[in-house]
Write an enzyme that holds these catalytic residues in place. Structure first.
Site, mmCIF file in Angstrom:
data_model
loop_
_atom_site.group_PDB
_atom_site.id
_atom_site.type_symbol
_atom_site.label_atom_id
_atom_site.label_comp_id
_atom_site.label_asym_id
_atom_site.label_seq_id
_atom_site.Cartn_x
_atom_site.Cartn_y
_atom_site.Cartn_z
ATOM 1 N N ASN A 1 0.807 -1.218 0.000
ATOM 2 C CA ASN A 1 0.000 0.000 0.000
ATOM 3 C C ASN A 1 0.844 1.273 0.000
ATOM 4 O O ASN A 1 0.312 2.374 0.161
ATOM 5 C CB ASN A 1 -0.964 0.016 1.195
ATOM 6 C CG ASN A 1 -0.233 -0.015 2.535
ATOM 7 O OD1 ASN A 1 0.986 -0.137 2.595
ATOM 8 N ND2 ASN A 1 -0.987 0.091 3.614
ATOM 9 N N GLU B 1 2.314 10.245 -4.536
ATOM 10 C CA GLU B 1 1.211 10.881 -5.242
ATOM 11 C C GLU B 1 1.468 12.359 -5.505
ATOM 12 O O GLU B 1 2.142 13.037 -4.719
ATOM 13 C CB GLU B 1 -0.098 10.746 -4.462
ATOM 14 C CG GLU B 1 -0.646 9.334 -4.437
ATOM 15 C CD GLU B 1 -1.994 9.221 -3.754
ATOM 16 O OE1 GLU B 1 -2.646 8.178 -3.957
ATOM 17 O OE2 GLU B 1 -2.391 10.143 -3.010
ATOM 18 N N HIS C 1 3.920 7.679 1.021
ATOM 19 C CA HIS C 1 3.663 6.734 2.119
ATOM 20 C C HIS C 1 4.695 5.613 2.035
ATOM 21 O O HIS C 1 4.750 4.896 1.028
ATOM 22 C CB HIS C 1 2.250 6.173 1.964
ATOM 23 C CG HIS C 1 1.933 5.029 2.881
ATOM 24 N ND1 HIS C 1 1.017 4.047 2.553
ATOM 25 C CD2 HIS C 1 2.394 4.706 4.117
ATOM 26 C CE1 HIS C 1 0.923 3.179 3.540
ATOM 27 N NE2 HIS C 1 1.761 3.549 4.509
ATOM 28 N N ASN D 1 3.255 3.541 12.528
ATOM 29 C CA ASN D 1 3.622 2.254 13.146
ATOM 30 C C ASN D 1 4.817 2.524 14.042
ATOM 31 O O ASN D 1 5.965 2.437 13.587
ATOM 32 C CB ASN D 1 4.034 1.215 12.094
ATOM 33 C CG ASN D 1 2.878 0.649 11.301
ATOM 34 O OD1 ASN D 1 1.736 1.007 11.512
ATOM 35 N ND2 ASN D 1 3.175 -0.247 10.382
ATOM 36 N N GLY E 1 -6.644 8.039 1.838
ATOM 37 C CA GLY E 1 -7.632 7.058 1.415
ATOM 38 C C GLY E 1 -6.968 6.049 0.499
ATOM 39 O O GLY E 1 -5.778 5.755 0.631
ATOM 40 N N MET F 1 -6.156 4.525 -3.609
ATOM 41 C CA MET F 1 -5.495 5.115 -4.768
ATOM 42 C C MET F 1 -6.456 5.808 -5.743
ATOM 43 O O MET F 1 -6.016 6.370 -6.744
ATOM 44 C CB MET F 1 -4.679 4.053 -5.502
ATOM 45 C CG MET F 1 -5.487 2.920 -6.098
ATOM 46 S SD MET F 1 -4.459 1.581 -6.752
ATOM 47 C CE MET F 1 -3.749 2.331 -8.211
ATOM 48 N N HIS G 1 -4.906 6.027 10.667
ATOM 49 C CA HIS G 1 -3.779 6.218 9.746
ATOM 50 C C HIS G 1 -4.211 6.184 8.295
ATOM 51 O O HIS G 1 -3.395 6.385 7.393
ATOM 52 C CB HIS G 1 -2.705 5.160 9.987
ATOM 53 C CG HIS G 1 -2.923 3.834 9.313
ATOM 54 N ND1 HIS G 1 -4.103 3.148 9.367
ATOM 55 C CD2 HIS G 1 -2.084 3.060 8.562
ATOM 56 C CE1 HIS G 1 -3.991 2.010 8.694
ATOM 57 N NE2 HIS G 1 -2.782 1.930 8.198
ATOM 58 N N GLY G 2 -5.481 5.907 8.034
ATOM 59 C CA GLY G 2 -5.962 5.839 6.672
ATOM 60 C C GLY G 2 -7.395 5.352 6.635
ATOM 61 O O GLY G 2 -8.100 5.380 7.652
ATOM 62 N N GLY H 1 -8.273 2.183 5.875
ATOM 63 C CA GLY H 1 -8.316 0.834 6.428
ATOM 64 C C GLY H 1 -8.963 -0.145 5.463
ATOM 65 O O GLY H 1 -9.952 0.164 4.797
#
Length: 397
Positions: free
Chosen positions: A162, A166, A180, A271, A303, A305, A326-327, A329
């Protein structure tokens, strides 16, 4: 908005997600975490889903102990973002050349640089502590020490899964750069080594889940883990900084007439472990798939892609240990996504985004993730939205 509290063996489980929507095996993991003798608090973010040992999207506060599985194998994984002076009007209609140039500048997947990146040659890169950082590699766990050359050449590379780079625009038309990534293979090997070491310790016998083995304070094993953990977290931070510098240089070359300028970098681990104090008690707070959202602190919640991301500012809610998601999920596993969706589905769901649309990234299809807008809405008491971004280029490994 707000959390639901579930009963746990030693501490309540505070959930910023509807428990009815959380997979049973993830709920079981959370109940297992709540049995640990050292636990003092457990907060669960709206992007929660099953992970190895500890659930992704969990914030675990312990006193005098830390669980390597509650960090995960990608130590220090996180996000970085920079607002540029470019606007959407500066971007060409065909973004394929810019995407190709980014992929040439930043190795993706398992690729790495042929020779280590020299940070002193990067525009504006902070090098003051660079030599000291690499000197501390001499103290890492012996079974991993032979990876020095690989770690040097992977510095400034993306990885797969993931992870992404971007180019985005916000609702005001400003262009942002966002990425990321984490500590690459060196972080993974250090994590796996210490998970194995923790599992051998006698105080971990009898745990409901052996993957939740911990190190306890004032022991040689804890000291060794803390050294390697902090080094890997720093590696991840530097890795994102090197990539961002390479990305900026690529953008400068692509838009020479616009002479792009760049704002300050927002960067956050999701993390990691931090020493924090709550209710007059010093705790080791582990965030696995969660960011720190202290009062006024900036963070990034991406979010999928094809959907967009958010720049947020923390509200410092102590109930979540000043944390946020963190996003988006995952709502289905990678294998399930590959079985359910096709490249045609991927093409449709990433319409308007310059990105890979082949079978190798079908497991990253937007439909495999929870709706990011819903995830943001569920944590309005944890963060406030500063900017909403929508990607126009997404580089995957």
């Amino acid at each position: 908005m707000g959390y639901t509290e579930l009963a746990g063996a030693r501490v309540p489980i505070r959930m910023w997600a509807d428990p009815a929507t959380v997979e049973e095996k993830a709920l079981r993991q959370l109940q297992n975490v709540a049995t640990l003798p050292w636990i003092r608090g457990l907060a669960v973010m709206p992007d929660v889903h099953y992970g190895r040992g500890a659930t992704v999207g969990s914030v675990i506060a312990m006193e005098g102990a830390v669980c390597p599985a509650a960090v995960g194998v990608d130590i220090g994984c996180g996000m970085s973002a920079v607002r540029t002076s470019l606007t959407a009007d500066d971007l060409p209609s065909d973004l394929s050349r810019l995407r190709s140039r980014i992929e040439r500048a930043i190795p993706v997947g398992r690729d790495m640089h042929d020779t280590p990146v020299e940070p002193r040659r990067l525009h504006g890169f902070p090098t003051a502590e660079w030599d000291d950082f690499w000197a501390r590699f001499d103290g890492v766990a012996e079974p991993v020490a032979f990876r020095r050359d690989r770690a040097r050449r992977q510095m400034g590379s993306l990885g797969s899964g993931n992870h992404f780079v971007e180019v985005c625009t916000d609702t005001e038309g400003a262009v942002w750069l966002m990425l990321h990534s984490g500590s690459r293979n060196i972080g993974k090997e250090l994590a796996e080594h210490h998970m194995g070491e923790a599992g051998k310790l006698p105080h971990n016998r009898g745990l409901v889940d052996g993957d939740l083995a911990v190190f306890v304070s004032d022991t040689p094993q804890m000291a060794a883990y803390r050294h390697d953990l902090l080094w890997a977290q720093e590696y991840a931070r530097y890795n994102r900084a090197v990539m961002m510098a390479l990305l900026k240089d690529t953008v400068r070359r692509e838009f020479p007439a616009a002479a792009p300028r760049f704002g300050g970098m927002i960067s956050c681990h999701h993390n990691y472990v931090a020493e924090e104090r709550y209710d007059e008690t010093d705790l080791l707070v582990t965030r696995k798939g969660a960011i720190r959202a202290g009062s006024g602190e900036y963070g990034i919640i991406p979010g999928s892609m094809g959907t967009g991301s958010y720049i947020v500012r923390g509200l410092g809610n102590p109930a979540s240990f000043a944390s946020a998601s963190h996003g988006a999920g995952r709502r289905m596993s990678r294998s399930a996504a590959k079985k359910r969706f096709t490249t045609r589905d991927l093409t449709e769901q990433t319409r308007g985004v310059e990105c890979r649309k082949d079978a190798g990234v079908v497991d990253e299809i937007p439909a495999a993730y929870k709706p990011i807008e819903q995830v943001i809405e569920q944590q309005r008491d944890l963060v406030e939205v500063v900017a909403r971004l929508k990607q126009v280029i997404c580089v995957k490994g």
